[in-house]
Scaffold this motif. Sequence first.
Motif, PDB file in Angstrom:
ATOM      1  N   GLY A 126      11.417  34.948   0.290  1.00 60.71           N
ATOM      2  CA  GLY A 126      10.215  35.015   1.104  1.00 60.71           C
ATOM      3  C   GLY A 126      10.354  34.392   2.466  1.00 60.71           C
ATOM      4  O   GLY A 126       9.348  34.083   3.083  1.00 60.71           O
ATOM      5  N   THR A 183      10.666  33.920   6.403  1.00 65.22           N
ATOM      6  CA  THR A 183      10.297  34.683   7.594  1.00 65.22           C
ATOM      7  C   THR A 183      10.690  33.878   8.814  1.00 65.22           C
ATOM      8  O   THR A 183      10.774  32.662   8.770  1.00 65.22           O
ATOM      9  CB  THR A 183       8.794  34.978   7.648  1.00 65.22           C
ATOM     10  OG1 THR A 183       8.087  33.732   7.689  1.00 65.22           O
ATOM     11  CG2 THR A 183       8.339  35.769   6.459  1.00 65.22           C
ATOM     12  N   GLN A 231      10.442  24.707   2.668  1.00 66.64           N
ATOM     13  CA  GLN A 231       9.218  25.430   2.324  1.00 66.64           C
ATOM     14  C   GLN A 231       9.553  26.734   1.612  1.00 66.64           C
ATOM     15  O   GLN A 231      10.543  27.392   1.919  1.00 66.64           O
ATOM     16  CB  GLN A 231       8.352  25.691   3.558  1.00 66.64           C
ATOM     17  CG  GLN A 231       9.037  26.388   4.709  1.00 66.64           C
ATOM     18  CD  GLN A 231       8.158  26.441   5.946  1.00 66.64           C
ATOM     19  OE1 GLN A 231       6.948  26.181   5.893  1.00 66.64           O
ATOM     20  NE2 GLN A 231       8.740  26.797   7.072  1.00 66.64           N
ATOM     21  N   HIS A 232       8.685  27.052   0.643  1.00 67.14           N
ATOM     22  CA  HIS A 232       8.903  28.193  -0.242  1.00 67.14           C
ATOM     23  C   HIS A 232       7.572  28.907  -0.461  1.00 67.14           C
ATOM     24  O   HIS A 232       6.505  28.282  -0.412  1.00 67.14           O
ATOM     25  CB  HIS A 232       9.449  27.716  -1.592  1.00 67.14           C
ATOM     26  CG  HIS A 232      10.700  26.892  -1.472  1.00 67.14           C
ATOM     27  ND1 HIS A 232      11.950  27.412  -1.610  1.00 67.14           N
ATOM     28  CD2 HIS A 232      10.862  25.560  -1.208  1.00 67.14           C
ATOM     29  CE1 HIS A 232      12.841  26.457  -1.445  1.00 67.14           C
ATOM     30  NE2 HIS A 232      12.207  25.320  -1.189  1.00 67.14           N
ATOM     31  N   PRO A 233       7.629  30.195  -0.725  1.00 66.66           N
ATOM     32  CA  PRO A 233       6.364  30.898  -1.000  1.00 66.66           C
ATOM     33  C   PRO A 233       5.747  30.426  -2.316  1.00 66.66           C
ATOM     34  O   PRO A 233       6.452  30.236  -3.307  1.00 66.66           O
ATOM     35  CB  PRO A 233       6.790  32.367  -1.074  1.00 66.66           C
ATOM     36  CG  PRO A 233       8.242  32.326  -1.408  1.00 66.66           C
ATOM     37  CD  PRO A 233       8.785  31.101  -0.759  1.00 66.66           C
ATOM     38  N   ARG A 234       4.434  30.199  -2.291  1.00 63.43           N
ATOM     39  CA  ARG A 234       3.721  29.865  -3.528  1.00 63.43           C
ATOM     40  C   ARG A 234       3.178  31.170  -4.107  1.00 63.43           C
ATOM     41  O   ARG A 234       2.607  31.990  -3.394  1.00 63.43           O
ATOM     42  CB  ARG A 234       2.577  28.902  -3.241  1.00 63.43           C
ATOM     43  CG  ARG A 234       1.820  28.461  -4.505  1.00 63.43           C
ATOM     44  CD  ARG A 234       0.741  27.440  -4.183  1.00 63.43           C
ATOM     45  NE  ARG A 234      -0.305  28.005  -3.348  1.00 63.43           N
ATOM     46  CZ  ARG A 234      -1.402  27.328  -2.965  1.00 63.43           C
ATOM     47  NH1 ARG A 234      -1.552  26.063  -3.345  1.00 63.43           N
ATOM     48  NH2 ARG A 234      -2.303  27.896  -2.201  1.00 63.43           N
ATOM     49  N   THR A 235       3.406  31.341  -5.394  1.00 62.52           N
ATOM     50  CA  THR A 235       2.955  32.578  -6.038  1.00 62.52           C
ATOM     51  C   THR A 235       1.695  32.326  -6.842  1.00 62.52           C
ATOM     52  O   THR A 235       1.502  31.255  -7.427  1.00 62.52           O
ATOM     53  CB  THR A 235       4.045  33.133  -6.960  1.00 62.52           C
ATOM     54  OG1 THR A 235       4.424  32.125  -7.906  1.00 62.52           O
ATOM     55  CG2 THR A 235       5.280  33.524  -6.157  1.00 62.52           C
ATOM     56  N   ARG A 263       1.772  36.407  -3.447  1.00 64.12           N
ATOM     57  CA  ARG A 263       1.908  35.188  -2.661  1.00 64.12           C
ATOM     58  C   ARG A 263       0.543  34.603  -2.384  1.00 64.12           C
ATOM     59  O   ARG A 263      -0.386  35.311  -1.998  1.00 64.12           O
ATOM     60  CB  ARG A 263       2.630  35.477  -1.349  1.00 64.12           C
ATOM     61  CG  ARG A 263       2.729  34.239  -0.471  1.00 64.12           C
ATOM     62  CD  ARG A 263       3.750  34.373   0.622  1.00 64.12           C
ATOM     63  NE  ARG A 263       3.820  33.122   1.376  1.00 64.12           N
ATOM     64  CZ  ARG A 263       4.802  32.789   2.166  1.00 64.12           C
ATOM     65  NH1 ARG A 263       5.834  33.606   2.294  1.00 64.12           N
ATOM     66  NH2 ARG A 263       4.791  31.653   2.826  1.00 64.12           N
ATOM     67  N   SER A 264       0.441  33.269  -2.535  1.00 65.33           N
ATOM     68  CA  SER A 264      -0.848  32.606  -2.310  1.00 65.33           C
ATOM     69  C   SER A 264      -0.686  31.350  -1.475  1.00 65.33           C
ATOM     70  O   SER A 264      -1.424  30.392  -1.644  1.00 65.33           O
ATOM     71  CB  SER A 264      -1.496  32.251  -3.647  1.00 65.33           C
ATOM     72  OG  SER A 264      -0.688  31.332  -4.375  1.00 65.33           O
ATOM     73  N   THR A 279       2.098  28.461   0.686  1.00 62.92           N
ATOM     74  CA  THR A 279       3.433  27.893   0.912  1.00 62.92           C
ATOM     75  C   THR A 279       3.551  26.529   0.264  1.00 62.92           C
ATOM     76  O   THR A 279       2.634  25.699   0.377  1.00 62.92           O
ATOM     77  CB  THR A 279       3.715  27.772   2.420  1.00 62.92           C
ATOM     78  OG1 THR A 279       3.681  29.078   3.009  1.00 62.92           O
ATOM     79  CG2 THR A 279       5.063  27.119   2.688  1.00 62.92           C
ATOM     80  N   GLU A 293       0.983  30.731   5.825  1.00 65.76           N
ATOM     81  CA  GLU A 293       2.354  31.218   5.825  1.00 65.76           C
ATOM     82  C   GLU A 293       3.306  30.078   6.201  1.00 65.76           C
ATOM     83  O   GLU A 293       2.893  28.960   6.478  1.00 65.76           O
ATOM     84  CB  GLU A 293       2.494  32.378   6.819  1.00 65.76           C
ATOM     85  CG  GLU A 293       1.594  33.573   6.524  1.00 65.76           C
ATOM     86  CD  GLU A 293       1.992  34.279   5.241  1.00 65.76           C
ATOM     87  OE1 GLU A 293       3.215  34.339   4.958  1.00 65.76           O
ATOM     88  OE2 GLU A 293       1.103  34.750   4.512  1.00 65.76           O
ATOM     89  N   PHE A 294       4.597  30.399   6.231  1.00 68.15           N
ATOM     90  CA  PHE A 294       5.572  29.416   6.709  1.00 68.15           C
ATOM     91  C   PHE A 294       5.176  28.964   8.113  1.00 68.15           C
ATOM     92  O   PHE A 294       4.672  29.729   8.921  1.00 68.15           O
ATOM     93  CB  PHE A 294       6.971  30.021   6.755  1.00 68.15           C
ATOM     94  CG  PHE A 294       7.623  30.169   5.406  1.00 68.15           C
ATOM     95  CD1 PHE A 294       7.042  29.687   4.249  1.00 68.15           C
ATOM     96  CD2 PHE A 294       8.850  30.798   5.304  1.00 68.15           C
ATOM     97  CE1 PHE A 294       7.658  29.820   3.022  1.00 68.15           C
ATOM     98  CE2 PHE A 294       9.496  30.950   4.090  1.00 68.15           C
ATOM     99  CZ  PHE A 294       8.896  30.458   2.933  1.00 68.15           C
TER     100      PHE A 294
END
Length: 785
Positions: free
Chosen positions: A22, A24, A85-89, A95-96, A98, A137-138
Amino acid sequence: MRAIPDALVPSAVGPDAAGGVGATGGGAATGGSAADPGDAVAASAPQADPDRTTLTAAEAAHPSDDELLAVAEGRHSGPHSVLGQHPRTSPGGGRSGTVIRARRPLADAVTAVLSSGARVRLDHLAHGIWEGAHDGEFDDYVIEARYGDHIDVRDDPYRFMPTVGDLDLYLLGEGRHERLWDVLGAHVREHAGTVGTSRGTAFAVWAPHARAVRVIGTFNEWDGGRHAMRRLNGQGIWELFIPDVEPGAVYKFQLLTREGAWIDKADPVAQRTERPPHTASIVSAPPAHEWGDDEWMRRRAETDPHTAPMSVYELHALSWRPGLSYRELADALIPYLDDLGFTHVEFMPLAEHPYGPSWGYQVTGYYAPTARLGTPDDLRYLIDRLHQAGYGVIMDWVPGHFPKDAFALGRFDGEALYEHGDPRLGEQPDWGTYVFNFGDSRVRNFLVANALYWLDEFHIDGLRVDAVASMLYLDYSRTEWVPNIHGGRENLEAIAFLQEACATAYREHPGIVMIAEESTSFDGVTRPTSAGGLGFGLKWNMGWMNDNLRYIANDPLYRSYHHGELTFSFVYAWSEQYVLPISHDEVVHGKGSMFTKMPGDHWQKLANLRLFYAYQWGHPGKPLLYMGQEFGQPSEWGEERGLDWWLMDQPPHRGVASTIARLNALYRSTPALWELDHDPAGLQWINGGDAGNSVLAFLRRDAQGDSVAMVFNFSNQVLRDYRIGLPRAGRWVEVLNTDDAELGGSGVGNPDGVRTAPEPLDGFDQSAHLTVPPLAAVWLRPADS
């Protein structure tokens, strides 16, 4: 550490690749992509393996305790897959937001401050790893950690994309990265984030056997746990961008071996080091020197150095005038060269080395000029000044072996890496050093790129490659050795490396010269690689040196019995393209100085010196003389002391230096002395067989047929009415007489010149009678030329 108020928190930062899940934004180095190159390496690794460079999306969202512990202890090979930082699922898989994680052991509270100023509280997970989340987002952020009453705010290294791109990784893996120093090592740069850029230092190192690598230094109190690197690919390239690390920071790499031991190593590609005996690397500032040698570089590219004049003054920069820096050396050396008239200066190795008495021949910092004399820009200044004054610069280069110092290249990642693992191939017993593994393309790349580095970054005009013979033969100074695949003694891998280094250097830098110190009869050292040769431009003529030093040491009374030693070099003078060296090796370790090698009393020793140097400058090949020998220093050279400069105030010794100056002035202005150095047409014998008088006489010619007649009297008798054949009728004048009273001689000679008569001799229609002084050389040329 630094404590700053919230109002000053920087906003110019960017996201980490987060294991490629994820990610960007962000920019990679040349050829890079947005995905972490480590994905392909570790995607199938088992869970909770600290040697993995990435985690799956689920694992990134919920790392195991083992993963957290490995990251906390700095032994994880992919810390970015947990930290940053990583995407929160969401529960549905979308995705919901970070997740942000940071390593802050012993902190009381940790907060991520986003570029907008929004604050994200992080909670402690385990082992000093903190985690928090936000709905966006990031973003760019810094980590604010509270320790009691102290607030520490730092940019986060683990939210940045790799600084080494895919193309760089490919070229490094193939052993074909000709600008390796631009990728590996430590580089101050602006690195892109999500919103803006951050200034810091990108660290990268090759360590394929290491389980983990960390950066330690003055910027983290030498605590490697703060800055664990990520392994980018299966080739073993490790990388980390650390914000706010500026030039001058001192650092090393800390590597976890496969046996589980941590070892500290200097950066193999560091461009600056601490001054010995300290051994750490220093983050070097980007070059700031503004070169002023454009005209020199333009002319160099248009000139063939092999057929141009080259008389070389070799020196050890640390002991020429002890205490001078690179910049101070420029102020002292250039006027001295102006007086002597050499065309080139050759520096013994300038790369960093820990042991002074090795004179630089046991290198630990192949990309770092020795800090004993200043900074890299200081060396650039010295070379620039030499170029602007009209002098070429040659540097000794040592790719054949390296020392076993624990902080340097030896067993770099805990195992044989730069060296060959088999001691019969990987150790040099003569010097107690390791031998490079020339069969590994990445080791060859390290060395070939190093040659290009000195030529490119420092405008070096030539590399004299040390100890080539030790590289060419598998049985060199060994009782146990391993034959090559054909059963022979030639080191085929080393030969291929030397061919690659020479061919690449000549291709990339027209006008430079590659010189081999090679002491055997190996065929084709200066033959082009396209014709199966090694590809060097010049080779040191060790046979000439040995034979002639042995000859000149004889009392003149007995020289007639050794005449063959004097003439033997002409048998093979054009078998290679030669330098005629009287180098540092001949005036140290009990061999005595050139002065003490000469027979006779003080006057005779100096006369022999003047004669010998005239013979050296007159013989086909490029003359090279080591410092101190130009004024007949009686004491043997030692690196711990300077030269006996007071001798320049003594007229007899000053006369030797004046002889060198006169020789160089003639040499520069007379194409016959260099234009056909490598062509038998450049020399014609007058008389090479007068052993009874210990006399040699020959002509040196240029491409237009103009000639200089040279007569050398190695006896201690005046030869009056000595008759020689000459190719041209008329009056010939002395252009050199080493017995000139102004040079310290007795003043015997032919001040009015000589006139030929039509009396055939020595294969010529004309001949002349002249007076040849004792222990002296007389050079003549037509009065009207």
